[in-house]
Scaffold this motif. Sequence first.
Motif, mmCIF file in Angstrom:
data_model
loop_
_atom_site.group_PDB
_atom_site.id
_atom_site.type_symbol
_atom_site.label_atom_id
_atom_site.label_comp_id
_atom_site.label_asym_id
_atom_site.label_seq_id
_atom_site.Cartn_x
_atom_site.Cartn_y
_atom_site.Cartn_z
ATOM 1 N N UNK A 565 -20.289 30.018 -9.814
ATOM 2 C CA UNK A 565 -21.064 29.069 -10.674
ATOM 3 C C UNK A 565 -20.038 27.969 -11.035
ATOM 4 N N UNK A 566 -20.526 26.920 -11.130
ATOM 5 C CA UNK A 566 -19.701 25.457 -11.401
ATOM 6 C C UNK A 566 -19.470 25.620 -12.937
ATOM 7 N N UNK A 567 -18.156 25.514 -13.408
ATOM 8 C CA UNK A 567 -18.135 25.435 -14.864
ATOM 9 C C UNK A 567 -18.332 24.087 -15.304
ATOM 10 N N UNK A 568 -18.437 23.937 -16.703
ATOM 11 C CA UNK A 568 -18.652 22.592 -17.329
ATOM 12 C C UNK A 568 -17.646 21.593 -17.043
ATOM 13 N N UNK A 569 -16.308 21.968 -17.265
ATOM 14 C CA UNK A 569 -15.196 21.075 -17.096
ATOM 15 C C UNK A 569 -15.443 20.345 -15.534
ATOM 16 N N UNK A 570 -15.735 21.042 -14.755
ATOM 17 C CA UNK A 570 -15.550 20.746 -13.177
ATOM 18 C C UNK A 570 -17.054 19.836 -13.051
ATOM 19 N N UNK A 571 -17.903 20.086 -13.717
ATOM 20 C CA UNK A 571 -19.140 19.413 -13.746
ATOM 21 C C UNK A 571 -19.109 18.299 -14.215
ATOM 22 N N UNK A 572 -18.458 17.989 -15.281
ATOM 23 C CA UNK A 572 -18.034 16.688 -16.003
ATOM 24 C C UNK A 572 -17.089 15.836 -14.998
ATOM 25 N N UNK A 573 -15.918 16.435 -14.512
ATOM 26 C CA UNK A 573 -15.184 15.795 -13.572
ATOM 27 C C UNK A 573 -15.776 15.153 -12.417
ATOM 28 N N UNK A 574 -16.737 16.169 -11.812
ATOM 29 C CA UNK A 574 -17.428 15.747 -10.766
ATOM 30 C C UNK A 574 -18.384 14.470 -10.890
ATOM 31 N N UNK A 575 -19.100 14.493 -12.213
ATOM 32 C CA UNK A 575 -20.106 13.360 -12.516
ATOM 33 C C UNK A 575 -19.218 12.134 -12.623
ATOM 34 N N UNK A 576 -18.029 12.400 -13.198
ATOM 35 C CA UNK A 576 -17.200 11.032 -13.535
ATOM 36 C C UNK A 576 -16.782 10.531 -11.862
ATOM 37 N N UNK A 577 -16.445 11.316 -10.992
ATOM 38 C CA UNK A 577 -16.285 10.872 -9.581
ATOM 39 C C UNK A 577 -17.460 10.273 -9.078
ATOM 40 N N UNK A 578 -18.663 10.775 -9.298
ATOM 41 C CA UNK A 578 -19.724 10.465 -8.751
ATOM 42 C C UNK A 578 -20.041 9.011 -9.166
ATOM 43 N N UNK A 660 -27.636 25.236 -31.694
ATOM 44 C CA UNK A 660 -27.547 23.909 -30.830
ATOM 45 C C UNK A 660 -25.877 23.832 -31.112
ATOM 46 N N UNK A 661 -25.209 23.423 -29.885
ATOM 47 C CA UNK A 661 -23.893 22.996 -29.674
ATOM 48 C C UNK A 661 -23.756 21.747 -29.117
ATOM 49 N N UNK A 662 -23.085 20.908 -29.872
ATOM 50 C CA UNK A 662 -22.601 19.367 -29.431
ATOM 51 C C UNK A 662 -21.112 19.328 -29.118
ATOM 52 N N UNK A 663 -20.932 18.815 -27.686
ATOM 53 C CA UNK A 663 -19.445 18.722 -27.165
ATOM 54 C C UNK A 663 -19.141 17.383 -27.111
ATOM 55 N N UNK A 664 -17.955 17.209 -27.083
ATOM 56 C CA UNK A 664 -17.279 15.702 -26.584
ATOM 57 C C UNK A 664 -16.416 15.854 -25.627
ATOM 58 N N UNK A 665 -16.602 15.315 -24.357
ATOM 59 C CA UNK A 665 -15.550 15.418 -23.290
ATOM 60 C C UNK A 665 -15.012 14.314 -22.728
ATOM 61 N N UNK A 666 -13.840 14.125 -22.453
ATOM 62 C CA UNK A 666 -13.024 13.205 -21.741
ATOM 63 C C UNK A 666 -13.343 12.920 -20.170
ATOM 64 N N UNK A 667 -12.905 11.884 -19.483
ATOM 65 C CA UNK A 667 -13.319 12.073 -18.021
ATOM 66 C C UNK A 667 -12.313 12.909 -17.067
ATOM 67 N N UNK A 668 -11.358 13.473 -17.682
ATOM 68 C CA UNK A 668 -10.622 14.781 -17.194
ATOM 69 C C UNK A 668 -11.281 16.001 -17.152
ATOM 70 N N UNK A 669 -12.574 16.053 -17.850
ATOM 71 C CA UNK A 669 -13.069 17.176 -18.055
ATOM 72 C C UNK A 669 -12.572 18.028 -19.115
ATOM 73 N N UNK A 670 -11.848 17.350 -20.213
ATOM 74 C CA UNK A 670 -11.473 18.122 -21.439
ATOM 75 C C UNK A 670 -12.236 18.135 -22.515
ATOM 76 N N UNK A 671 -12.168 19.254 -23.143
ATOM 77 C CA UNK A 671 -13.091 19.295 -24.438
ATOM 78 C C UNK A 671 -12.423 18.622 -25.725
ATOM 79 N N UNK A 672 -12.986 17.574 -26.282
ATOM 80 C CA UNK A 672 -12.238 16.942 -27.302
ATOM 81 C C UNK A 672 -12.703 17.391 -28.637
ATOM 82 N N UNK A 673 -14.107 17.751 -29.017
ATOM 83 C CA UNK A 673 -14.431 18.222 -30.303
ATOM 84 C C UNK A 673 -15.991 18.844 -29.891
ATOM 85 N N UNK A 674 -16.061 19.729 -30.989
ATOM 86 C CA UNK A 674 -17.490 20.329 -30.743
ATOM 87 C C UNK A 674 -18.055 20.395 -32.264
#
Length: 726
Positions: A565-578, A660-674
């Motif tokens: 499966x594709x993890x969340x960090x990879x999905x975020x980086x992929x979306x940023x590249x798209x 319910x979990x809310x998380x904040x991510x940067x464009x490198x796919x790093x978790x900033x806060x939750x």
Amino acid sequence: MGVFDFVSFKLPRKFLIDGFILFLLVLVTVAVTSIYVSSEHTFYWWDYAGYNTATVNTANLFRDSPDKAWRGVIESLSKEKNLLISLPLVPFILLFGESRLSYILSVSLIYVLPFRLLLGAISATLIPVYPRRVFWSTVLLSLLIPMSWIPTLRGYLDTGGCVFLALAIWVYLQDVKLKSWWKIPLIGFLLAAAILLRRHFAYSAIAFLGAATLQVLIEFIVLIYRKKTSLSSPKDKDATVPFAYRSLFESAVKLGLIAATSLTILMLVAGDFTRSALTVDYRNLYVAWSLPVNDILTRYADFYGLGTCLLVLIGFSAGILTRKLVPAAAIFVSLFGVLSLIEWLLVLRYGYLHYTIHITPIALLGISTFFWTTWLTLKGKVRYLMLGVAGLYLVLNAAVGLIPLKIDLPRLFVGNFPPLVRSDYDEVVKLVEFLRKLAPNEEPIYIAGASNSFNANILRQANRKLNPPEGWWKLNTIGRPQIDSRDTYPLPELLQSQYAVVAVPFQQVLPTDEQVLRSHEQDVVKVVYDAFTQNWEIARDFQLLPEQFKLENGVTVSVYRRVRPTDTATAVRTLEAMQRQIVDRPGTQLDWISLHQSIYTSANYSVSQESDNLYNIVTHPIKNSKKLDTSFLYLGSISDKVKVTGKLNLLNKQCPGVALRLTLWDKQGKLIDSAEMAYSQKSAIGLNLLVEGKNPLYLLLEVLSSSKQDLTNPCQLEINNWAVSR
């Protein structure tokens, strides 16, 4: 022989002649259609397969369960493409089978043949001599216009709408003053029926009402001018003005009633569809289909041939100048033709074949006018030379359009539209059978290509043709997103896919294709192709299989299998590249994107926009899974401090609760806060979460079970008035 004996002899003879010509027309229709369709060896796709499949499915449903079939037809009225237009074809399909030939013959005989006859009737109204000869000559001339054949032979049944439009024009031309009141609702009904069958006939209705309005204005101006210049008495001149304005007002009311009748019928029969048609910005939604003016003019030159265009222009011009046409009919038909040309060649500029049915009637009437004006005006050898040259051109033009010819002809002639034949038919069969064995349980297969020779729909249709009815649907190829202006980012579909099929070189719609788009409108497809060919991070979650398939035009197809499966960090980086590669956001992409949306649903199925900043979300079940669609990524602009609010509602009272979990991510796919919160039926609190951090790019909301595991069906959650404060 007495007078009555003579009449009784003549009338049957006329009927016999008419019957013989009609029989000949049916025979030619069946012969040409059968030869053409039988010469094809291909798998149909997109529009060429859409209504064929829908009509056959509807016929089968009527055979198995008429009640369910009628419910399906009624439910389809709210959609852009409903099943009304398929209904008249159902008995033919049930009687003669569900083959491609049976379907095309049903359209040709039930829709196209009456359409040809109606154009003959309109021509007989336009040209006031020898009505039977004008009628049948126009009908026979229609056989020589390739575009009266090609859309139907490609699988379009839009001519059904043309039948009602032609009826409306014919009724109007019988009484342009609309002195008979019953013709007003009749014309309104006919225009509404055309629109109900196919939405794009709304533009023809606009052209109809526009032409009638302009005709009224022209007659008003002429009346004022003639009366004021011909009357000597000032008193008479003054009396003319109220009469002219009264006539103008009456005509405006009658045309307004036609429009009101059409709109009323549309609202009563298909209210949801009509409201959508009035509120959705289709010009922007379908901008990908709108070609540059130069391109659309070139395409229409290929659709008809410049020689045909010249004959039409000469026909109308000569007919009007020599006064061989009925003035009122000539004015309306000319105005309707000009407005239709403006709509389709200058405003809309859609290049698909079936849109030519808005132009073909004008072309045919122009050609008929040319022949009859020439016959009535010229004498001797010049007449026969003109008619002979024009007739020979039309015969050659028809042959060039329909017969497979590899000859580079000038644009004086129509382009070549031969039967569709795939040289790689057997290789496509091998690819489909391989994919069926690879994914026997409907595992999602992403198709990274969308051209007229390779796309997901071709593979599905091939599987339908090769396998029995109960198993063809098991090949689960994903064909959307596909078009930038209409679709969304392809990330959710890619995340759900267990296999990916990549064709090299990149397969996209070309400007010369029949089913055409404007250039650079398939970045949502290209980005997935690049992800695999350039070995993006998400592509490493797949493994390249050794099998390859060689298709026509030098295309090589490879298949990838998901290994993890594709993890969340990879999905975020992929979306940023798209997003970097797809400069403009796809046309229907909302601020929220569902990462785990079921590939069986439409885009944005789980997320709906209530207003500019408010959304509603439902954690819908994922088909073939016990899980729910529970991960939602926010694409809008955000600040360093983000607050999310909303109203929560558990749809199943037996659910113990959710987290319910809310998380904040940067464009490198790093978790900033939750931030997290729990919710149950007893808590009765709203969603209120706050996260903060530097340089955030994305916001992710996840709905989990109270034990922090994947949510299951009993805990389906609804979030209303969902807002992001940034």
